[in-house]
Design an enzyme around this catalytic site. Structure first.
Site, PDB file in Angstrom:
ATOM      1  N   GLY A 215       0.837  -1.209   0.000  1.00 51.05           N
ATOM      2  CA  GLY A 215       0.000   0.000   0.000  1.00 51.05           C
ATOM      3  C   GLY A 215       0.871   1.257   0.000  1.00 51.05           C
ATOM      4  O   GLY A 215       2.076   1.201  -0.255  1.00 51.05           O
ATOM      5  N   GLY A 239       7.742  -6.602  -6.860  1.00 49.78           N
ATOM      6  CA  GLY A 239       6.989  -7.527  -7.696  1.00 49.78           C
ATOM      7  C   GLY A 239       6.040  -6.843  -8.665  1.00 49.78           C
ATOM      8  O   GLY A 239       6.225  -5.667  -9.010  1.00 49.78           O
ATOM      9  N   GLY A 241       3.003  -5.685  -8.336  1.00 54.46           N
ATOM     10  CA  GLY A 241       2.395  -4.462  -7.807  1.00 54.46           C
ATOM     11  C   GLY A 241       3.381  -3.308  -7.855  1.00 54.46           C
ATOM     12  O   GLY A 241       3.047  -2.192  -8.300  1.00 54.46           O
ATOM     13  N   THR A 268      10.054 -11.296  -6.932  1.00 48.84           N
ATOM     14  CA  THR A 268       8.947 -12.053  -6.368  1.00 48.84           C
ATOM     15  C   THR A 268       9.388 -13.465  -6.117  1.00 48.84           C
ATOM     16  O   THR A 268       9.960 -14.114  -6.988  1.00 48.84           O
ATOM     17  CB  THR A 268       7.712 -12.101  -7.284  1.00 48.84           C
ATOM     18  OG1 THR A 268       6.866 -13.153  -6.815  1.00 48.84           O
ATOM     19  CG2 THR A 268       8.048 -12.365  -8.727  1.00 48.84           C
ATOM     20  N   ASP A 270       7.441 -15.799  -5.736  1.00 44.38           N
ATOM     21  CA  ASP A 270       6.480 -16.686  -6.414  1.00 44.38           C
ATOM     22  C   ASP A 270       6.836 -16.958  -7.882  1.00 44.38           C
ATOM     23  O   ASP A 270       6.223 -17.819  -8.509  1.00 44.38           O
ATOM     24  CB  ASP A 270       5.075 -16.062  -6.382  1.00 44.38           C
ATOM     25  CG  ASP A 270       4.496 -16.011  -4.978  1.00 44.38           C
ATOM     26  OD1 ASP A 270       5.100 -16.595  -4.071  1.00 44.38           O
ATOM     27  OD2 ASP A 270       3.439 -15.378  -4.802  1.00 44.38           O
ATOM     28  N   MET A 313       4.917 -21.135  -0.533  1.00 44.45           N
ATOM     29  CA  MET A 313       4.315 -19.911  -1.060  1.00 44.45           C
ATOM     30  C   MET A 313       3.915 -20.075  -2.521  1.00 44.45           C
ATOM     31  O   MET A 313       4.366 -21.000  -3.199  1.00 44.45           O
ATOM     32  CB  MET A 313       5.261 -18.738  -0.871  1.00 44.45           C
ATOM     33  CG  MET A 313       5.131 -18.192   0.537  1.00 44.45           C
ATOM     34  SD  MET A 313       5.913 -16.630   0.769  1.00 44.45           S
ATOM     35  CE  MET A 313       5.333 -16.242   2.422  1.00 44.45           C
ATOM     36  N   GLY A 314       3.131 -19.167  -3.000  1.00 44.53           N
ATOM     37  CA  GLY A 314       2.626 -19.226  -4.372  1.00 44.53           C
ATOM     38  C   GLY A 314       1.175 -18.811  -4.346  1.00 44.53           C
ATOM     39  O   GLY A 314       0.280 -19.640  -4.230  1.00 44.53           O
TER      40      GLY A 314
HETATM   41  N1  LIG Z   1      -1.821  -0.789  -9.629  1.00 42.22           N
HETATM   42  C1  LIG Z   1      -0.961  -0.172  -8.834  1.00 42.22           C
HETATM   43  N2  LIG Z   1      -0.664   1.133  -9.018  1.00 42.22           N
HETATM   44  C2  LIG Z   1       0.210   1.776  -8.229  1.00 42.22           C
HETATM   45  N3  LIG Z   1       0.851   1.185  -7.190  1.00 42.22           N
HETATM   46  C3  LIG Z   1       0.614  -0.106  -6.949  1.00 42.22           C
HETATM   47  C4  LIG Z   1      -0.309  -0.858  -7.754  1.00 42.22           C
HETATM   48  N4  LIG Z   1      -0.342  -2.121  -7.264  1.00 42.22           N
HETATM   49  C5  LIG Z   1       0.500  -2.151  -6.211  1.00 42.22           C
HETATM   50  N5  LIG Z   1       1.081  -0.948  -6.020  1.00 42.22           N
HETATM   51  C6  LIG Z   1       2.034  -0.597  -4.969  1.00 42.22           C
HETATM   52  O1  LIG Z   1       3.212  -1.388  -5.082  1.00 42.22           O
HETATM   53  C7  LIG Z   1       3.696  -1.752  -3.806  1.00 42.22           C
HETATM   54  C8  LIG Z   1       3.928  -3.231  -3.715  1.00 42.22           C
HETATM   55  O2  LIG Z   1       2.806  -3.958  -4.206  1.00 42.22           O
HETATM   56  P1  LIG Z   1       2.468  -5.432  -3.655  1.00 42.22           P
HETATM   57  O3  LIG Z   1       1.390  -5.979  -4.493  1.00 42.22           O
HETATM   58  O4  LIG Z   1       2.235  -5.377  -2.194  1.00 42.22           O
HETATM   59  O5  LIG Z   1       3.812  -6.244  -3.796  1.00 42.22           O
HETATM   60  P2  LIG Z   1       4.629  -6.764  -5.058  1.00 42.22           P
HETATM   61  O6  LIG Z   1       5.238  -5.610  -5.713  1.00 42.22           O
HETATM   62  O7  LIG Z   1       5.627  -7.656  -4.448  1.00 42.22           O
HETATM   63  O8  LIG Z   1       3.648  -7.475  -5.940  1.00 42.22           O
HETATM   64  C9  LIG Z   1       2.697  -1.220  -2.789  1.00 42.22           C
HETATM   65  O9  LIG Z   1       3.225  -0.044  -2.225  1.00 42.22           O
HETATM   66  C10 LIG Z   1       1.469  -0.935  -3.598  1.00 42.22           C
HETATM   67  O10 LIG Z   1       0.721   0.143  -3.093  1.00 42.22           O
HETATM   68  O1  LIG Z   2       3.984 -10.607   3.136  1.00 48.46           O
HETATM   69  P1  LIG Z   2       2.553 -10.934   3.278  1.00 48.46           P
HETATM   70  O2  LIG Z   2       1.732  -9.708   3.229  1.00 48.46           O
HETATM   71  O3  LIG Z   2       2.275 -11.822   4.418  1.00 48.46           O
HETATM   72  O4  LIG Z   2       2.138 -11.706   1.961  1.00 48.46           O
HETATM   73  C1  LIG Z   2       2.487 -13.000   1.673  1.00 48.46           C
HETATM   74  C2  LIG Z   2       2.564 -13.126   0.184  1.00 48.46           C
HETATM   75  O5  LIG Z   2       3.751 -12.571  -0.279  1.00 48.46           O
HETATM   76  C3  LIG Z   2       4.393 -13.448  -1.195  1.00 48.46           C
HETATM   77  O6  LIG Z   2       5.473 -14.051  -0.550  1.00 48.46           O
HETATM   78  C4  LIG Z   2       4.945 -12.732  -2.381  1.00 48.46           C
HETATM   79  O7  LIG Z   2       4.056 -11.850  -2.899  1.00 48.46           O
HETATM   80  P2  LIG Z   2       4.614 -10.529  -3.611  1.00 48.46           P
HETATM   81  O8  LIG Z   2       5.714 -10.955  -4.538  1.00 48.46           O
HETATM   82  O9  LIG Z   2       3.427  -9.997  -4.334  1.00 48.46           O
HETATM   83  O10 LIG Z   2       5.130  -9.613  -2.571  1.00 48.46           O
HETATM   84  C5  LIG Z   2       3.322 -14.477  -1.532  1.00 48.46           C
HETATM   85  O11 LIG Z   2       3.857 -15.718  -1.836  1.00 48.46           O
HETATM   86  C6  LIG Z   2       2.525 -14.515  -0.277  1.00 48.46           C
HETATM   87  O12 LIG Z   2       1.228 -14.906  -0.533  1.00 48.46           O
HETATM   88 MG   LIG Z   3       2.715  -9.370  -6.204  1.00 46.51          MG
END
Ligand SMILES: Nc1ncnc2c1ncn2[C@@H]1O[C@H](COP(=O)(O)OP(=O)(O)O)[C@@H](O)[C@H]1O
Ligand SMILES: O=P(O)(O)OC[C@H]1O[C@](O)(COP(=O)(O)O)[C@@H](O)[C@@H]1O
Ligand SMILES: [Mg+2]
Length: 538
Positions: A215, A239, A241, A268, A270, A313-314
């Site tokens: 977030g 990752g 996001g 990531t 995953d 994980m996954g």
């Molecule tokens: N669609 C998006 N637009 C802008 N920022 C995003 C979006 N999706 C995720 N983020 C931001 O990227 C960061 C990491 O996203 P997250 O899904 O938690 O992990 P990951 O990058 O590992 O997939 C967070 O700060 C989140 O608010």
């Molecule tokens: O760190 P959290 O919020 O407990 O989330 C766990 C999730 O993060 C992961 O390790 C990796 O996810 P991201 O690569 O999106 O960060 C997933 O395998 C797992 O479901």
């Molecule tokens: Mg992710």
């Protein structure tokens, strides 16, 4: 299928902005271009003297002979014309100057598909990563920052270390800031000055020395902070996001016309990021998972009707479970999100467990956390701060159901041990192979940023590192393809049922085919037909 000879020769030129020097000794750190106009995205054509202004997020796609497609990444000169360039300082670096051809060839691109037929089109390519002969930043003018976002992953600290040391030792960049606690750290936390001394030992530790978060992505505040701090190179490690977030930051930077590059390093555990061969930390995770599987096996074979149950994980992709299973050879059943399964009746999981217990006296089950979520009585319907769906502990649920089924319905006493090593796996430092991989990722990102490329993610595509537009790594997730050979290998190694009838397999294949066709159509729609017969230069 059209042969090369039958294709009318497309005229092709994709401007290479890193090919000639235009150095001027003094230039402002920030170039504020006028806000982009609404002209369409065009390919730069320096020979004709016209300077392209790319206004928007239109993909930079160019085509060439034989069905060649280049999905290029943005460059600073796309929206800030006439930027000065400088000789790459690496040419005087004793470690690198001895390399026969250190600077990557201007024409190099990396093919996404390497298995081809003699008549098939050459297909999609990405710019090869690596150092360019000229750069768009003077060393003492660079203010870089690094941020890590999302979940932890082995190797985060190695990437941080290698960006800092790479910038410092290869390009003489001295001002590098660590942003604390993920994206929100840009506007809500302090920064940490990073030097080779500060990061020297961090690759031996798990986690990220910068901290991370989910977030907290407020684009305008992040870009304000970048601007206020005078940062002109942003390295974002995270990752899917995070890469989406980086893409939005890049767009805002381009909208403001700032000379700031944004480079993404995909992270990531995953392995769910598409296009790239694998993500860093994945190898380490698979290796570490062996310890849990081994323990599950020892426990299971030591007792009567022993079942070792390991959750890995996954969230959406079962790569860790699949590779850990294939590597271990002690696993009797691997359950992943991509392959739906059922419990009761002929061909179901319970029947298979009972058979294995009869045949072997014990069994090991490996389950990815995202598998079988649809079997749970009610879904949580909750999200984490980044908008990722929160999963229920399907492993706990399933192990309890297996116990109940055998005791209550089959009158068989089983001895099930449930092992959840997920966070232990994620929190360790990266192994040797991931460490080397992290170095390459960091260096690719640095070379790209110094050369003025922006809005890109780095990663190996068929073994060669490339610059990939953000869009391509965020548009979908990398998933285990259960109609591919690897999953077939797994099924044959565990001997588990596929849980799928032929009709379902056909439906999946059809879906995959449709997706492929859709992707080809998108490339077709967006391509820029270029204007000479030359291959794009770097
Ligand atoms: N669609 C998006 N637009 C802008 N920022 C995003 C979006 N999706 C995720 N983020 C931001 O990227 C960061 C990491 O996203 P997250 O899904 O938690 O992990 P990951 O990058 O590992 O997939 C967070 O700060 C989140 O608010
Ligand atoms: O760190 P959290 O919020 O407990 O989330 C766990 C999730 O993060 C992961 O390790 C990796 O996810 P991201 O690569 O999106 O960060 C997933 O395998 C797992 O479901
Ligand atoms: Mg992710």
């Amino acid at each position: 299928m059209a042969s090369t000879a039958s294709i009318s020769r497309p005229r092709f030129r994709c401007f290479d902005p890193t090919n000639s020097y235009t150095a001027t000794p003094d230039h402002p750190r920030y170039f504020s271009a006028s806000p982009p106009t609404s002209s369409p995205s065009t390919v730069n054509d320096r020979s004709s003297g016209s300077m392209a202004i790319s206004d928007n997020s239109e993909p930079k796609i160019a085509t060439g002979p034989g069905g060649y497609v280049l999905e290029d990444v943005p460059h600073l000169v796309d929206y800030i014309p006439d930027l000065p360039t400088y000789p790459n300082p690496l040419q005087d670096n004793p470690s690198y100057s001895v390399v026969k051809q250190y600077f990557v060839n201007a024409d190099d691109t990396v093919a996404q598909k390497i298995v081809v037929h003699k008549d098939s089109p050459r297909g999609t390519h990405f710019r090869r990563s690596g150092p360019r002969q000229k750069v768009y930043f003077e060393s003492n003018d660079v203010d870089a920052c690094i941020v890590t976002c999302g979940g932890l992953c082995p190797g985060l600290n190695t990437v941080i270390r290698e960006i800092v040391c790479g910038l410092y030792h290869m390009y003489g960049v001295k001002r590098i800031l660590g942003i604390e606690g993920g994206y929100r750290g840009f506007y809500a936390r302090n920064t940490i000055p990073l030097t080779p001394k500060v990061v020297n030992d961090i690759h031996k530790r798990g986690g990220t020395i910068l901290g991370t978060s989910r977030g907290g992505h407020v684009t305008s505040k992040i870009v304000d902070s970048i601007q206020d701090r005078g940062i002109n190179q942003v390295y974002v490690i995270g990752g899917d996001g995070t890469q989406k977030g980086a893409s939005v930051i890049f767009e805002e930077i381009r909208r403001r016309g700032l000379k700031v590059v944004v480079a993404g390093i995909p992270k990531t555990i995953d392995n769910d990021i598409p296009v790239i061969d694998r993500s860093f930390g994945f190898d380490t995770a698979v290796e570490e998972a062996q310890r849990a599987i081994n323990a599950a096996h020892v426990e299971a074979e030591s007792v009567e009707n022993g079942i070792g149950f390991v959750k890995l994980m996954g969230r959406y992709s079962g790569f860790i479970a699949m590779y850990a299973t294939l590597a271990s050879r002690d696993v009797d059943c691997c359950l992943i999100p991509e392959s739906p399964f059922y419990l009761e009746g002929p061909g179901g999981l319970y029947e298979y467990i009972e058979r294995r217990l009869k045949e072997n006296g014990h069994l090991v089950i490996v389950m990815a956390e995202g598998a079988g979520q649809e079997l749970l009585p009610e879904s949580m319907n909750q999200q984490d701060a980044s908008g990722n769906k929160l999963l229920q502990d399907v492993g706990l649920w399933l192990s309890q159901n297996i116990r109940d089924h055998f005791l209550k319905q089959r009158n068989i006493t089983i001895n099930l041990k449930y092992i959840d090593p997920t966070y232990m796996i994620r929190a360790i430092p990266s192994n040797a192979s991931d460490n080397v991989y992290c170095t390459l990722l960091a260096h690719s990102a640095i070379h790209g940023a110094m050369a003025g490329y922006t809005g890109f993610t780095v990663g190996p595509v068929n073994g060669r590192h490339a610059y990939i537009p953000f869009r391509r790594v965020t548009e979908k997730q990398n998933k285990v393809v259960i109609t591919d050979r690897m999953w077939a290998r797994l099924l044959s190694s565990t001997n588990q049922p596929s849980f799928l009838d032929l009709k379902k397999v056909e439906a999946i294949k059809k879906e995959e085919k449709e997706e492929e066709t859709k992707a080809q159509l998108i490339v077709g729609e967006n391509h820029t037909e270029a204007t000479s017969a030359s291959i794009p230069k770097k």
